[in-house]
Design a protein around this motif. Sequence first.
Motif, mmCIF file in Angstrom:
data_model
loop_
_atom_site.group_PDB
_atom_site.id
_atom_site.type_symbol
_atom_site.label_atom_id
_atom_site.label_comp_id
_atom_site.label_asym_id
_atom_site.label_seq_id
_atom_site.Cartn_x
_atom_site.Cartn_y
_atom_site.Cartn_z
ATOM 1 N N LEU A 224 0.806 -1.221 0.000
ATOM 2 C CA LEU A 224 0.000 0.000 0.000
ATOM 3 C C LEU A 224 0.843 1.278 0.000
ATOM 4 C CD1 LEU A 224 -2.994 -1.028 2.305
ATOM 5 C CD2 LEU A 224 -2.950 -0.769 -0.185
ATOM 6 N N PRO A 225 1.927 1.363 0.780
ATOM 7 C CA PRO A 225 2.767 2.563 0.666
ATOM 8 C C PRO A 225 3.315 2.775 -0.738
ATOM 9 C CG PRO A 225 3.291 1.384 2.683
ATOM 10 C CD PRO A 225 2.361 0.503 1.898
ATOM 11 N N GLU A 226 3.715 1.695 -1.412
ATOM 12 C CA GLU A 226 4.218 1.826 -2.771
ATOM 13 C C GLU A 226 3.110 2.252 -3.734
ATOM 14 O OE1 GLU A 226 6.933 1.726 -5.941
ATOM 15 O OE2 GLU A 226 7.232 1.722 -3.765
ATOM 16 N N ALA A 227 1.893 1.772 -3.476
ATOM 17 C CA ALA A 227 0.769 2.126 -4.341
ATOM 18 C C ALA A 227 0.473 3.617 -4.295
ATOM 19 C CB ALA A 227 -0.471 1.333 -3.923
ATOM 20 N N HIS A 228 0.646 4.229 -3.140
ATOM 21 C CA HIS A 228 0.303 5.646 -2.971
ATOM 22 C C HIS A 228 1.492 6.579 -3.198
ATOM 23 C CE1 HIS A 228 -3.838 5.233 -1.510
ATOM 24 N NE2 HIS A 228 -3.428 4.118 -0.951
ATOM 25 N N HIS A 229 2.636 6.024 -3.551
ATOM 26 C CA HIS A 229 3.828 6.845 -3.735
ATOM 27 C C HIS A 229 3.744 7.624 -5.042
ATOM 28 C CE1 HIS A 229 7.958 8.114 -3.368
ATOM 29 N NE2 HIS A 229 8.278 7.557 -4.514
ATOM 30 N N GLU A 230 3.664 8.939 -4.940
ATOM 31 C CA GLU A 230 3.670 9.852 -6.093
ATOM 32 C C GLU A 230 2.546 9.557 -7.091
ATOM 33 O OE1 GLU A 230 7.517 9.832 -7.859
ATOM 34 O OE2 GLU A 230 8.506 10.727 -6.124
ATOM 35 N N HIS A 231 1.393 9.169 -6.591
ATOM 36 C CA HIS A 231 0.234 8.945 -7.457
ATOM 37 C C HIS A 231 -1.005 9.509 -6.766
ATOM 38 C CE1 HIS A 231 2.063 6.525 -10.581
ATOM 39 N NE2 HIS A 231 2.660 5.786 -9.668
ATOM 40 N N PRO A 232 -2.029 9.874 -7.548
ATOM 41 C CA PRO A 232 -3.271 10.364 -6.937
ATOM 42 C C PRO A 232 -3.837 9.342 -5.964
ATOM 43 C CG PRO A 232 -3.286 10.711 -9.312
ATOM 44 C CD PRO A 232 -2.089 9.862 -9.008
ATOM 45 N N ALA A 233 -4.210 9.803 -4.773
ATOM 46 C CA ALA A 233 -4.618 8.886 -3.711
ATOM 47 C C ALA A 233 -6.015 8.321 -3.933
ATOM 48 C CB ALA A 233 -4.550 9.598 -2.364
ATOM 49 N N ARG A 234 -6.935 9.118 -4.486
ATOM 50 C CA ARG A 234 -8.333 8.684 -4.531
ATOM 51 C C ARG A 234 -8.558 7.434 -5.393
ATOM 52 N NH1 ARG A 234 -12.707 13.265 -5.381
ATOM 53 N NH2 ARG A 234 -11.703 13.851 -3.415
ATOM 54 N N PRO A 235 -8.071 7.379 -6.655
ATOM 55 C CA PRO A 235 -8.286 6.160 -7.442
ATOM 56 C C PRO A 235 -7.654 4.932 -6.807
ATOM 57 C CG PRO A 235 -7.604 7.972 -8.851
ATOM 58 C CD PRO A 235 -7.377 8.418 -7.443
ATOM 59 N N THR A 236 -6.459 5.090 -6.243
ATOM 60 C CA THR A 236 -5.782 3.970 -5.607
ATOM 61 C C THR A 236 -6.553 3.503 -4.379
ATOM 62 O OG1 THR A 236 -3.671 4.895 -6.344
ATOM 63 C CG2 THR A 236 -3.581 3.167 -4.681
ATOM 64 N N LEU A 237 -7.043 4.461 -3.598
ATOM 65 C CA LEU A 237 -7.829 4.114 -2.411
ATOM 66 C C LEU A 237 -9.100 3.370 -2.792
ATOM 67 C CD1 LEU A 237 -8.303 4.300 0.628
ATOM 68 C CD2 LEU A 237 -9.324 6.563 0.268
ATOM 69 N N LEU A 238 -9.748 3.812 -3.874
ATOM 70 C CA LEU A 238 -10.955 3.127 -4.337
ATOM 71 C C LEU A 238 -10.643 1.688 -4.756
ATOM 72 C CD1 LEU A 238 -12.709 5.955 -6.401
ATOM 73 C CD2 LEU A 238 -13.383 5.047 -4.156
ATOM 74 N N CYS A 239 -9.480 1.482 -5.388
ATOM 75 C CA CYS A 239 -9.080 0.127 -5.759
ATOM 76 C C CYS A 239 -8.847 -0.741 -4.521
ATOM 77 C CB CYS A 239 -7.804 0.158 -6.606
ATOM 78 S SG CYS A 239 -8.074 0.708 -8.310
ATOM 79 N N THR A 240 -8.256 -0.155 -3.485
ATOM 80 C CA THR A 240 -8.025 -0.890 -2.247
ATOM 81 C C THR A 240 -9.342 -1.307 -1.607
ATOM 82 O OG1 THR A 240 -5.965 0.338 -1.881
ATOM 83 C CG2 THR A 240 -6.916 -0.804 0.015
ATOM 84 N N ILE A 241 -10.272 -0.369 -1.543
ATOM 85 C CA ILE A 241 -11.589 -0.673 -0.975
ATOM 86 C C ILE A 241 -12.296 -1.744 -1.802
ATOM 87 C CG2 ILE A 241 -13.878 0.276 -0.477
ATOM 88 C CD1 ILE A 241 -12.471 2.950 0.112
ATOM 89 N N ALA A 242 -12.180 -1.635 -3.136
ATOM 90 C CA ALA A 242 -12.807 -2.617 -4.023
ATOM 91 C C ALA A 242 -12.223 -4.007 -3.802
ATOM 92 C CB ALA A 242 -12.638 -2.190 -5.475
ATOM 93 N N GLY A 243 -10.908 -4.086 -3.589
ATOM 94 C CA GLY A 243 -10.278 -5.384 -3.346
ATOM 95 C C GLY A 243 -10.787 -6.028 -2.074
ATOM 96 N N ALA A 244 -10.875 -5.247 -0.994
ATOM 97 C CA ALA A 244 -11.383 -5.789 0.268
ATOM 98 C C ALA A 244 -12.855 -6.177 0.145
ATOM 99 C CB ALA A 244 -11.194 -4.760 1.387
#
Length: 255
Positions: A224-244
């Motif tokens: 997760l830290p690598e996923a949010h590194h220098e990228h927009p947080a909202r789309p990545t966060l939505l993907c994380t929520i979708a995975g769970a």
Amino acid sequence: MAVLVALGAFLMTLAGGWTAQRVTDRRHLVLGLAGGLMLGVVGLDLLPEALKAAGTEVFGVPAALLLFVAGFLLAHMAERLLADLPRDPHSARTEEIPTVAHGTGAPDGRVPEVGLTAAAAMVGHSAMDGVAIGAAFQVGGGMGASVALAVVAHDFADGFNTYTITSLYGNARRKAMAMLFADAAAPVLGAASTLFFVLPEPLLGGYLGLFGGVLLYLAAAEILPEAHHEHPARPTLLCTIAGAAFIWLVVGLAG
């Protein structure tokens, strides 16, 4: 019957790995989804099963939870120990290496051996998935079908995560593919092994707790830290929520 059902897990694992390698231009979204899948597997699948199977307590704490914490700490110690090992300077990542999608280098000095160790743990977990299928069919057809559904569904996540973890640490694509195929074959071999023995339930529960701790560490401290590194947080966060949420759906349907 159990071995034939495990072939479905083989195919789903390969499908997950194929998906992970085809979306390298959206790696942060892939990692965000992988983190959510791993979190869902740990919190909604592994831990409940571990607590149910390993029912004993040690000094007032369920044995499965103690092993869960031990797994988290073991993963942390293993990463730190491997990170301190001398490395070939030619294998280190430089500024000219833009991505680790095809194993060209490890970001932020990550050690490839950590990725291989984590992927090997995923292979071991997949083998235990196969053992779980075989053991469930020993109880009865209905129990076997229920467990098989859960395993086959979340083995997509296992394949996805195995390829992603191996690549994230800078391993070459061929190594990531080798670990993916090993992960895919593991449930079939695990199911076949139950033709020769019966796994004690407390031992299975303890293993699930230990592996859950390892998986949570990888998700929270690395993926997760690598996923949010220098990228927009909202789309990545939505993907994380979708995975769970996907794992929640799988667990609910399997129940």
